[in-house]
Scaffold this motif. Structure first.
Motif, PDB file in Angstrom:
ATOM      1  N   CYS A  22       0.864  -1.177   0.000  1.00 22.28           N
ATOM      2  CA  CYS A  22       0.000   0.000   0.000  1.00 22.28           C
ATOM      3  C   CYS A  22       0.896   1.222   0.000  1.00 22.28           C
ATOM      4  CB  CYS A  22      -0.902  -0.006   1.222  1.00 22.28           C
ATOM      5  SG  CYS A  22      -1.835   1.527   1.461  1.00 22.28           S
ATOM      6  N   TYR A  94      -7.968  -3.819   1.026  1.00 21.06           N
ATOM      7  CA  TYR A  94      -7.770  -2.369   1.034  1.00 21.06           C
ATOM      8  C   TYR A  94      -6.876  -1.986   2.217  1.00 21.06           C
ATOM      9  CZ  TYR A  94     -12.169  -2.426  -1.628  1.00 21.06           C
ATOM     10  OH  TYR A  94     -13.165  -2.670  -2.549  1.00 21.06           O
ATOM     11  N   ASN A  96      -5.996   1.466   4.786  1.00 22.86           N
ATOM     12  CA  ASN A  96      -6.478   2.760   5.252  1.00 22.86           C
ATOM     13  C   ASN A  96      -5.920   2.952   6.653  1.00 22.86           C
ATOM     14  OD1 ASN A  96      -8.145   5.146   5.755  1.00 22.86           O
ATOM     15  ND2 ASN A  96      -9.479   4.352   4.133  1.00 22.86           N
ATOM     16  N   SER A  97      -6.208   4.065   7.278  1.00 20.95           N
ATOM     17  CA  SER A  97      -5.846   4.195   8.682  1.00 20.95           C
ATOM     18  C   SER A  97      -6.698   3.207   9.483  1.00 20.95           C
ATOM     19  CB  SER A  97      -6.069   5.617   9.172  1.00 20.95           C
ATOM     20  OG  SER A  97      -7.446   5.840   9.363  1.00 20.95           O
ATOM     21  N   GLY A 100     -10.159   4.374   9.286  1.00 17.97           N
ATOM     22  CA  GLY A 100     -10.738   4.678   7.982  1.00 17.97           C
ATOM     23  C   GLY A 100     -10.787   6.161   7.679  1.00 17.97           C
ATOM     24  N   PHE A 102      -9.106   8.023   5.583  1.00 16.74           N
ATOM     25  CA  PHE A 102      -8.791   8.505   4.236  1.00 16.74           C
ATOM     26  C   PHE A 102      -9.774   7.964   3.208  1.00 16.74           C
ATOM     27  CE2 PHE A 102      -5.321   9.984   6.430  1.00 16.74           C
ATOM     28  CZ  PHE A 102      -4.506   8.995   6.938  1.00 16.74           C
ATOM     29  N   ASP A 103      -9.765   8.580   2.027  1.00 16.50           N
ATOM     30  CA  ASP A 103     -10.567   8.045   0.939  1.00 16.50           C
ATOM     31  C   ASP A 103     -10.080   6.636   0.609  1.00 16.50           C
ATOM     32  OD1 ASP A 103     -10.728  11.225  -0.852  1.00 16.50           O
ATOM     33  OD2 ASP A 103     -11.984  10.408   0.756  1.00 16.50           O
ATOM     34  N   TRP A 104     -11.022   5.737   0.334  1.00 19.01           N
ATOM     35  CA  TRP A 104     -10.656   4.365   0.023  1.00 19.01           C
ATOM     36  C   TRP A 104     -10.084   4.270  -1.383  1.00 19.01           C
ATOM     37  CZ3 TRP A 104     -10.641   0.730   3.757  1.00 19.01           C
ATOM     38  CH2 TRP A 104     -11.337   1.031   4.925  1.00 19.01           C
TER      39      TRP A 104
END
Length: 114
Positions: A22, A94, A96-97, A100, A102-104
């Motif tokens: 990522c 996926y 993300n933080s 969640g 941030f935008d996915w």
């Protein structure tokens, strides 16, 4: 704002391995606890593993001992090493933080099948 791009998925046989990456943009990435999630059609997204900014990690029970999350803050990248893969690990993965924030991204498809 942090933007996320996942890669490394693919088709693998049961018992095989994959390493997901990522790549994150933005200077603030290193301050966030990050996580990998997975989702199948019609099901809720579930958290698979998380890692704090200092490197402490947690895993959902079903992947303990098989998956390892890591991060390289110098490269703004989070990894998920997946070993001993099972058909039930099939999903779109996926990052993300851990909240969640941030935008996915688009995610990366992992398919475990013989």
């Amino acid at each position: 704002q942090v933007q996320l791009v996942e890669s490394g998925g693919g088709l693998v046989q049961p018992g095989g391995s994959l390493r997901l990456s990522c790549a994150a943009s933005g200077r603030l990435f290193r301050l966030y606890a990050m996580a990998w999630y997975r989702q199948n059609p019609g099901k809720l997204r579930e958290l698979v593993a998380s890692i704090t900014s200092s490197g402490s990690s947690k895993y959902r029970e079903s992947v303990k001992g098989r998956f390892t999350i890591s991060r390289d803050s110098a490269k703004n990248t989070v990894y998920l090493q997946m070993n001993s893969l099972k058909p039930e690990d099939t999903a779109v993965y996926y990052c993300n933080s851990d909240r969640g924030d941030f935008d996915w991204g688009q995610g990366t498809q992992v398919t475990v099948s013989s």
